[in-house]
Design a protein around this motif. Sequence first.
Motif, mmCIF file in Angstrom:
data_model
loop_
_atom_site.group_PDB
_atom_site.id
_atom_site.type_symbol
_atom_site.label_atom_id
_atom_site.label_comp_id
_atom_site.label_asym_id
_atom_site.label_seq_id
_atom_site.Cartn_x
_atom_site.Cartn_y
_atom_site.Cartn_z
ATOM 1 N N GLY A 147 0.814 -1.208 0.000
ATOM 2 C CA GLY A 147 0.000 0.000 0.000
ATOM 3 C C GLY A 147 0.848 1.258 0.000
ATOM 4 N N LEU A 148 1.950 1.220 0.744
ATOM 5 C CA LEU A 148 2.856 2.370 0.768
ATOM 6 C C LEU A 148 3.575 2.521 -0.567
ATOM 7 C CD1 LEU A 148 4.297 4.706 2.073
ATOM 8 C CD2 LEU A 148 5.810 3.084 3.246
ATOM 9 N N ALA A 149 4.019 1.390 -1.141
ATOM 10 C CA ALA A 149 4.685 1.450 -2.443
ATOM 11 C C ALA A 149 3.758 2.059 -3.494
ATOM 12 C CB ALA A 149 5.130 0.047 -2.869
ATOM 13 N N ARG A 150 2.486 1.688 -3.458
ATOM 14 C CA ARG A 150 1.509 2.258 -4.387
ATOM 15 C C ARG A 150 1.353 3.758 -4.167
ATOM 16 N NH1 ARG A 150 -4.451 -0.146 -4.184
ATOM 17 N NH2 ARG A 150 -4.349 0.856 -2.136
ATOM 18 N N ALA A 151 1.336 4.163 -2.896
ATOM 19 C CA ALA A 151 1.152 5.579 -2.580
ATOM 20 C C ALA A 151 2.319 6.432 -3.068
ATOM 21 C CB ALA A 151 0.963 5.751 -1.076
ATOM 22 N N ILE A 152 3.538 5.906 -2.970
ATOM 23 C CA ILE A 152 4.705 6.711 -3.331
ATOM 24 C C ILE A 152 5.095 6.565 -4.800
ATOM 25 C CG2 ILE A 152 5.601 6.672 -0.980
ATOM 26 C CD1 ILE A 152 7.598 4.550 -1.815
ATOM 27 N N ALA A 153 4.438 5.667 -5.524
ATOM 28 C CA ALA A 153 4.776 5.441 -6.935
ATOM 29 C C ALA A 153 4.605 6.709 -7.767
ATOM 30 C CB ALA A 153 3.943 4.305 -7.511
ATOM 31 N N VAL A 154 3.612 7.525 -7.422
ATOM 32 C CA VAL A 154 3.339 8.746 -8.181
ATOM 33 C C VAL A 154 4.151 9.932 -7.663
ATOM 34 C CG1 VAL A 154 1.034 8.039 -8.885
ATOM 35 C CG2 VAL A 154 1.330 9.240 -6.715
ATOM 36 N N GLU A 155 5.096 9.642 -6.756
ATOM 37 C CA GLU A 155 5.987 10.656 -6.191
ATOM 38 C C GLU A 155 5.222 11.844 -5.611
ATOM 39 O OE1 GLU A 155 9.123 11.645 -8.888
ATOM 40 O OE2 GLU A 155 9.919 9.603 -8.883
ATOM 41 N N PRO A 156 4.398 11.578 -4.612
ATOM 42 C CA PRO A 156 3.610 12.658 -3.999
ATOM 43 C C PRO A 156 4.488 13.551 -3.133
ATOM 44 C CG PRO A 156 3.369 10.650 -2.732
ATOM 45 C CD PRO A 156 4.183 10.286 -3.934
ATOM 46 N N SER A 157 3.976 14.725 -2.840
ATOM 47 C CA SER A 157 4.679 15.619 -1.926
ATOM 48 C C SER A 157 4.181 15.440 -0.494
ATOM 49 C CB SER A 157 4.507 17.075 -2.363
ATOM 50 O OG SER A 157 3.137 17.409 -2.500
ATOM 51 N N VAL A 158 3.010 14.805 -0.341
ATOM 52 C CA VAL A 158 2.472 14.527 0.988
ATOM 53 C C VAL A 158 1.856 13.129 0.983
ATOM 54 C CG1 VAL A 158 0.296 15.684 0.429
ATOM 55 C CG2 VAL A 158 0.886 15.304 2.812
ATOM 56 N N ILE A 159 2.092 12.392 2.064
ATOM 57 C CA ILE A 159 1.521 11.053 2.217
ATOM 58 C C ILE A 159 0.651 11.036 3.462
ATOM 59 C CG2 ILE A 159 1.981 8.584 2.491
ATOM 60 C CD1 ILE A 159 4.718 9.026 1.282
ATOM 61 N N PHE A 160 -0.577 10.547 3.299
ATOM 62 C CA PHE A 160 -1.503 10.387 4.420
ATOM 63 C C PHE A 160 -1.570 8.906 4.797
ATOM 64 C CE2 PHE A 160 -3.095 14.137 2.112
ATOM 65 C CZ PHE A 160 -3.084 15.062 3.139
ATOM 66 N N TYR A 161 -1.478 8.630 6.080
ATOM 67 C CA TYR A 161 -1.571 7.268 6.597
ATOM 68 C C TYR A 161 -2.780 7.173 7.518
ATOM 69 C CZ TYR A 161 3.464 6.904 5.387
ATOM 70 O OH TYR A 161 4.684 6.909 4.750
ATOM 71 N N ASP A 162 -3.663 6.220 7.248
ATOM 72 C CA ASP A 162 -4.841 6.007 8.087
ATOM 73 C C ASP A 162 -4.620 4.765 8.950
ATOM 74 O OD1 ASP A 162 -7.335 6.030 9.239
ATOM 75 O OD2 ASP A 162 -8.384 5.292 7.463
ATOM 76 N N GLU A 163 -4.343 4.975 10.235
ATOM 77 C CA GLU A 163 -4.136 3.878 11.189
ATOM 78 C C GLU A 163 -3.179 2.811 10.620
ATOM 79 O OE1 GLU A 163 -5.110 3.929 14.187
ATOM 80 O OE2 GLU A 163 -6.950 5.121 14.344
ATOM 81 N N PRO A 164 -1.927 3.182 10.327
ATOM 82 C CA PRO A 164 -1.004 2.239 9.675
ATOM 83 C C PRO A 164 -0.657 1.013 10.509
ATOM 84 C CG PRO A 164 0.163 4.208 10.412
ATOM 85 C CD PRO A 164 -1.301 4.492 10.559
ATOM 86 N N SER A 165 -0.809 1.078 11.838
ATOM 87 C CA SER A 165 -0.468 -0.070 12.680
ATOM 88 C C SER A 165 -1.673 -0.925 13.034
ATOM 89 C CB SER A 165 0.222 0.403 13.973
ATOM 90 O OG SER A 165 -0.640 1.249 14.718
ATOM 91 N N SER A 166 -2.845 -0.564 12.522
ATOM 92 C CA SER A 166 -4.065 -1.309 12.839
ATOM 93 C C SER A 166 -3.953 -2.760 12.389
ATOM 94 C CB SER A 166 -5.261 -0.652 12.152
ATOM 95 O OG SER A 166 -6.451 -1.370 12.401
ATOM 96 N N GLY A 167 -4.262 -3.681 13.290
ATOM 97 C CA GLY A 167 -4.274 -5.095 12.971
ATOM 98 C C GLY A 167 -2.916 -5.770 12.972
ATOM 99 N N LEU A 168 -1.864 -5.048 13.341
ATOM 100 C CA LEU A 168 -0.516 -5.613 13.335
ATOM 101 C C LEU A 168 -0.037 -5.901 14.755
ATOM 102 C CD1 LEU A 168 1.207 -3.284 10.695
ATOM 103 C CD2 LEU A 168 0.097 -5.505 10.312
ATOM 104 N N ASP A 169 0.824 -6.915 14.884
ATOM 105 C CA ASP A 169 1.407 -7.211 16.194
ATOM 106 C C ASP A 169 2.469 -6.159 16.519
ATOM 107 O OD1 ASP A 169 4.095 -8.040 15.231
ATOM 108 O OD2 ASP A 169 3.017 -9.753 14.396
ATOM 109 N N PRO A 170 2.903 -6.070 17.791
ATOM 110 C CA PRO A 170 3.843 -5.010 18.188
ATOM 111 C C PRO A 170 5.135 -4.985 17.379
ATOM 112 C CG PRO A 170 2.877 -6.021 20.123
ATOM 113 C CD PRO A 170 2.420 -6.838 18.958
ATOM 114 N N LEU A 171 5.670 -6.164 17.042
ATOM 115 C CA LEU A 171 6.919 -6.213 16.282
ATOM 116 C C LEU A 171 6.730 -5.645 14.877
ATOM 117 C CD1 LEU A 171 9.869 -7.029 16.137
ATOM 118 C CD2 LEU A 171 9.150 -9.325 15.408
#
Length: 244
Positions: A147-171
């Motif tokens: 998802g991040l690779a897709r977001a940066i593919a168009v070389e944006p100047s700003v990236i928005f992240y919506d709850e990037p750690s949701s559903g992931l374990d602490p590590l």
Amino acid sequence: MIELVDVCKRFDDKDALKHINLTIEDGETLAIIGGSGSGKSTLLRLLIGLIKPTSGKILVNGVDIVPMDEEKLNKVRLHMGMVFQYSALFDSMTVGENVAFGLREHTKLSDADIQAIVKDKLHLVGLDGVEDMMPNELSGGMKKRVGLARAIAVEPSVIFYDEPSSGLDPLMTEKIDELIVNTQQALSVTSVVVTHDMASACRISDRIAMIYEGELVAVDTVERFKKIQDARVQAFFHTLRTVK
């Protein structure tokens, strides 16, 4: 980069956001924190133009996006990348096709150039050689990276992240946090991260903004934010027990 001026948002008889004044600086990482229903997700939707405020201005590079129609908004969004809470990958597309999607929709690049960009962005997020895999073959953490690779593919100047750690374990959460920091440093982008995870907010951000019942109650650098004596801020720290 982005400035909110006296922004209010009302849904029927509920004030979701009340008189928000906030400046997001070029090249910084700003974490927007708050509990469920606080208004932080509404704020994110306003920033990317999915909804319009009831009143107030949202300036992107000095231009108010509030009165813009969808065509003009789409031109602004070309400079924005979005990493969704649950990745939002297209299940019927390969990883490579997912990452290339924005490039094929919004550029006239050759197939060879697009493939080179896809390979480069997947390398940047630590996913070499996965172009032909399908989303259902990926772990949760890998999907976030795609998802991040897709977001940066168009070389944006700003990236928005919506709850990037949701559903992931602490590590894996720590790995995603590290990836957000590395991406910001490598690309010199502005990053806005909406999260309820105070530990992540402290690891990744230059500043933290807290929304509480629709109000912006505090904005400051990480170290100063920890020392704010506002009872609502301290209660958030105490409840999550994540800040040492």
